[in-house]
Scaffold this motif. Structure first.
Motif, PDB file in Angstrom:
ATOM      1  N   ASP A   1       0.846  -1.193   0.000  1.00 35.25           N
ATOM      2  CA  ASP A   1       0.000   0.000   0.000  1.00 35.25           C
ATOM      3  C   ASP A   1       0.883   1.245   0.000  1.00 35.25           C
ATOM      4  O   ASP A   1       2.008   1.231   0.499  1.00 35.25           O
ATOM      5  CB  ASP A   1      -0.912   0.027   1.232  1.00 35.25           C
ATOM      6  N   PHE A   2       0.366   2.353  -0.558  1.00 32.23           N
ATOM      7  CA  PHE A   2       1.170   3.566  -0.690  1.00 32.23           C
ATOM      8  C   PHE A   2       1.762   4.030   0.635  1.00 32.23           C
ATOM      9  O   PHE A   2       2.963   4.296   0.719  1.00 32.23           O
ATOM     10  CB  PHE A   2       0.368   4.715  -1.314  1.00 32.23           C
ATOM     11  N   TRP A   3       0.936   4.174   1.674  1.00 32.77           N
ATOM     12  CA  TRP A   3       1.459   4.722   2.937  1.00 32.77           C
ATOM     13  C   TRP A   3       2.451   3.771   3.580  1.00 32.77           C
ATOM     14  O   TRP A   3       3.396   4.190   4.213  1.00 32.77           O
ATOM     15  CB  TRP A   3       0.331   5.111   3.894  1.00 32.77           C
ATOM     16  N   TRP A   4       2.252   2.495   3.438  1.00 30.83           N
ATOM     17  CA  TRP A   4       3.227   1.524   3.955  1.00 30.83           C
ATOM     18  C   TRP A   4       4.557   1.747   3.242  1.00 30.83           C
ATOM     19  O   TRP A   4       5.608   1.835   3.850  1.00 30.83           O
ATOM     20  CB  TRP A   4       2.722   0.105   3.735  1.00 30.83           C
ATOM     21  N   TRP A   5       4.482   1.819   1.918  1.00 29.98           N
ATOM     22  CA  TRP A   5       5.682   2.045   1.108  1.00 29.98           C
ATOM     23  C   TRP A   5       6.362   3.363   1.484  1.00 29.98           C
ATOM     24  O   TRP A   5       7.579   3.416   1.645  1.00 29.98           O
ATOM     25  CB  TRP A   5       5.314   2.044  -0.379  1.00 29.98           C
ATOM     26  N   PHE A   6       5.593   4.443   1.618  1.00 26.79           N
ATOM     27  CA  PHE A   6       6.151   5.752   1.926  1.00 26.79           C
ATOM     28  C   PHE A   6       6.962   5.722   3.216  1.00 26.79           C
ATOM     29  O   PHE A   6       8.106   6.179   3.259  1.00 26.79           O
ATOM     30  CB  PHE A   6       5.042   6.808   2.029  1.00 26.79           C
ATOM     31  N   PHE A   7       6.389   5.169   4.270  1.00 26.11           N
ATOM     32  CA  PHE A   7       7.095   5.159   5.556  1.00 26.11           C
ATOM     33  C   PHE A   7       8.248   4.155   5.567  1.00 26.11           C
ATOM     34  O   PHE A   7       9.253   4.378   6.240  1.00 26.11           O
ATOM     35  CB  PHE A   7       6.120   4.920   6.710  1.00 26.11           C
ATOM     36  N   ALA A   8       8.130   3.080   4.807  1.00 22.32           N
ATOM     37  CA  ALA A   8       9.203   2.079   4.762  1.00 22.32           C
ATOM     38  C   ALA A   8      10.378   2.527   3.904  1.00 22.32           C
ATOM     39  O   ALA A   8      11.516   2.140   4.173  1.00 22.32           O
ATOM     40  CB  ALA A   8       8.665   0.750   4.246  1.00 22.32           C
ATOM     41  N   HIS A   9      10.123   3.342   2.900  1.00 18.83           N
ATOM     42  CA  HIS A   9      11.191   3.681   1.957  1.00 18.83           C
ATOM     43  C   HIS A   9      11.573   5.154   1.923  1.00 18.83           C
ATOM     44  O   HIS A   9      12.727   5.466   1.675  1.00 18.83           O
ATOM     45  CB  HIS A   9      10.814   3.216   0.551  1.00 18.83           C
ATOM     46  N   VAL A  10      10.637   6.057   2.124  1.00 13.85           N
ATOM     47  CA  VAL A  10      10.943   7.491   2.064  1.00 13.85           C
ATOM     48  C   VAL A  10      11.187   8.042   3.462  1.00 13.85           C
ATOM     49  O   VAL A  10      12.242   8.619   3.741  1.00 13.85           O
ATOM     50  CB  VAL A  10       9.812   8.270   1.345  1.00 13.85           C
ATOM     51  N   TRP A  11      10.230   7.851   4.359  1.00 12.10           N
ATOM     52  CA  TRP A  11      10.308   8.425   5.703  1.00 12.10           C
ATOM     53  C   TRP A  11      11.558   7.992   6.457  1.00 12.10           C
ATOM     54  O   TRP A  11      12.197   8.789   7.121  1.00 12.10           O
ATOM     55  CB  TRP A  11       9.061   8.058   6.499  1.00 12.10           C
TER      56      TRP A  11
END
Length: 144
Positions: A119-129
């Motif tokens: 999911d987008f938010w999972w990906w965002f926090f796992a890879h960007v944040w």
């Protein structure tokens, strides 16, 4: 429904035993170390036994040397195979040995919506944040 207070250490010790028996458990999180992805006393995590190798970006449940239970994201894995862990922190924690980790988060329920890997938010926090430590440091300076 009657509310009951339960000692956190006893509760998590019980959950750990259930996970180590191979079962999945859910837990409402407490604390702000995973903010803004997870909010204390609002969000729920689905914890599962370790069934495959962990990687950077995974959220894990582990025990610190003093016995404290902690839920954090793996920032990176050192060449020695030890985990460097942290999420809403300006300093990473570790090295954390593999033996200290007893569960991995496989889903999160935020405001009634379930998020899973992919999911987008999972990906965002796992890879960007997790690579935005500079932003968190800047944000912390503004607070002081």
């Amino acid at each position: 429904m009657e509310k009951r207070a339960v000692d956190t250490n006893e509760y998590v010790t019980m959950l750990k035993e259930i996970i180590e028996e191979g079962h999945q458990v859910s837990m409402i999180i407490s604390g702000n170390s995973m903010s803004p992805f997870l909010i204390s006393r609002r969000d729920e995590v689905q914890l599962n036994p370790l069934r495959k190798p962990l990687k950077a970006g995974d959220i894990v449940f582990y025990t610190r040397p003093g016995g404290q239970y902690v839920l954090h994201r793996i920032h990176h894995i050192g060449k020695d195979g030890l985990y460097i862990i942290g999420d809403n922190q300006i300093e990473m924690e570790g090295p954390v040995p593999k033996e200290a980790v007893f569960a991995v988060v496989t889903a999160v329920k935020r405001k009634g919506i379930v998020y899973e890997p992919g999911d987008f938010w999972w990906w965002f926090f796992a890879h960007v944040w997790r690579h935005m430590i500079w932003y968190r440091k800047m944000k912390m300076k503004k607070r002081t």
